[in-house]
Write an enzyme that holds these catalytic residues in place. Structure first.
Site, PDB file in Angstrom:
ATOM      1  N   CYS A  61      29.582  70.125 -49.625  1.00  0.00           N
ATOM      2  CA  CYS A  61      29.082  69.079 -50.517  1.00  0.00           C
ATOM      3  C   CYS A  61      27.987  68.338 -49.770  1.00  0.00           C
ATOM      4  CB  CYS A  61      30.201  68.177 -51.053  1.00  0.00           C
ATOM      5  SG  CYS A  61      31.045  67.139 -49.854  1.00  0.00           S
ATOM      6  N   GLY A  62      27.605  67.162 -50.245  1.00  0.00           N
ATOM      7  CA  GLY A  62      26.486  66.476 -49.594  1.00  0.00           C
ATOM      8  C   GLY A  62      26.770  66.174 -48.135  1.00  0.00           C
TER       9      GLY A  62
END
Ligand code: RB5
Length: 144
Positions: A61-62
């Protein structure tokens, strides 16, 4: 492999990297770069790894934070958020992590492939001084 929108491009990159090495990959999505919550991918992937359907998991994810928190809610999932190769290696040798979490916004292009390789090529050292510590959290997990 799994991602949210923030980790989608990284997940695709890792998929290409692994399949290029002849490693079989199961893609849990996201299958598009539009918004998807990380838990929607983390749970099914973590359950598949915990059930032994997949040998190891990689979640992107980020920052890798949401994925690691969500995956670690699944019984039998041991997700390590890692951004350096030493930790990637120790996550296997010392912690017996079965899921690698990476942050697409925080990890450099070259490091991400090395992290993946180090994670999948190393194994937990049974009977080492880490064994009792790993047993402790696995026992706790089993009793939940
Ligand atoms: C982007 O939605 C970002 O919040 C997510 O990818 C992740 O970094 C959360 O932990």
């Amino acid at each position: 492999l799994g991602s949210d929108h923030g980790g989608f491009a990284l997940k695709e990159e890792i998929k290409e990297y692994l399949t290029g090495q002849g490693i079989e990959v199961r893609d849990f999505g996201s299958f598009h770069p539009e918004a998807v919550d990380y838990a929607d991918t983390a749970y099914p992937l973590a359950k598949a790894v915990a059930a032994g359907e997949c040998e190891k998991g990689i979640l992107c994810c980020g920052t890798g934070i949401g994925m690691s928190i969500a995956a670690n809610k699944v019984k039998g999932a041991y997700a390590a958020l890692v951004s350096d190769t030493y930790s990637a290696k120790r996550s296997r040798l010392s912690n017996d992590a079965n899921i690698l979490c990476m942050g697409a916004f925080t990890i450099g292009d070259k490091v991400r492939e090395e992290l993946t390789t180090v994670f999948i090529q190393n194994d937990f050292i049974s009977g080492s001084s880490s064994q009792v510590k790993v047993d402790a959290y696995k026992e706790y997990d089993a009793e939940r």
